[in-house]
Design an enzyme around this catalytic site. Sequence first.
Site, mmCIF file in Angstrom:
data_model
loop_
_atom_site.group_PDB
_atom_site.id
_atom_site.type_symbol
_atom_site.label_atom_id
_atom_site.label_comp_id
_atom_site.label_asym_id
_atom_site.label_seq_id
_atom_site.Cartn_x
_atom_site.Cartn_y
_atom_site.Cartn_z
ATOM 1 C CB SER A 105 -12.815 -11.099 -30.635
ATOM 2 O OG SER A 105 -14.085 -10.887 -31.229
ATOM 3 C CB SER A 144 -21.293 1.866 -36.161
ATOM 4 O OG SER A 144 -20.525 2.025 -37.341
ATOM 5 C CE1 TYR A 158 -22.479 -3.161 -37.339
ATOM 6 C CE2 TYR A 158 -21.759 -1.206 -38.522
ATOM 7 C CZ TYR A 158 -21.652 -2.063 -37.445
ATOM 8 O OH TYR A 158 -20.711 -1.808 -36.474
ATOM 9 C CE LYS A 166 -23.518 -1.835 -34.332
ATOM 10 N NZ LYS A 166 -23.265 -2.296 -32.934
ATOM 11 C CB THR A 198 -12.043 -5.521 -34.600
ATOM 12 O OG1 THR A 198 -13.066 -5.096 -35.518
ATOM 13 C CG2 THR A 198 -11.799 -4.436 -33.557
#
Length: 270
Positions: free
Chosen positions: A15, A138, A151, A155, A186
């Site tokens: 996805s 990111s 996160y 990253k 997304t």
Amino acid sequence: MDYQGKVAWITGASSGIGAALARELAARGASVVLSGRDEARLAEVAQACGGDTLILAFDVRDETALADATAKAIGWKGHVDIAFANAGISQRSRALKTAMQVYRDIIEVDLVAQIAFTQGLIGHMAERGSGALGFISSIAGKVGVPMRTAYSAAKFGLAGYADALRAELTVNGVSVHTIYPGSVATNVSRNALTAEGTARGRSDKAIDEGIPADEAARQMLDGIARGTREIIVAEGMELAMGEARRTPEALFDQVAGMVAKGYMDKLEQQ
């Protein structure tokens, strides 16, 4: 880089950005290896690609399954030309409220598993004297973002690994590209972990109004084709944040030059 006839392997391909990269790579003439946990969704992506695809469904945290998949991916056409370390999960929770297990889970998927995926391929690429590695970091891997401490940690770590790897592998003909998406439309926010480690279940306005995934994939592949080492895919404030923290090209050259001059050989002999 011309993608025609190349073999590209993507983690997190079921996805979002991974699926968009698969479709765009297929449109540009690449053969695509699709990996993720959900074989049925990977099959849908393969059908959308309409080209030469191989499905390897496994959990990126399972190193035995990863080793088996790596052998199959290389054996499919005899080589892997491009690999995208893309699988990941985001976060939406305050650090003060977040369980330590959430940090472990996100770092395991977003950082450790992506390093393991890459480590299984770099020997193959270095031996061939060619290859390209794309790491999906990111903007939160450039600038620490609230509600994403785990996160951001993962990253930032992925970007650091990529930068160090680039310095080592440039002399082997392997290019390394770190990709910094901002808000891309997304399910990343909907699937993000809460403070307790459950899926958030709802999206953000910024994500819903973000760059379409197919457009983001085109920008990423265009950047790799140009040889760009840091590829920022963002708009507005997020773009400004990424550009403010962009690494100077001269610094990349300087560190790679240290390796070319024997830095690693000298250090190993000390």
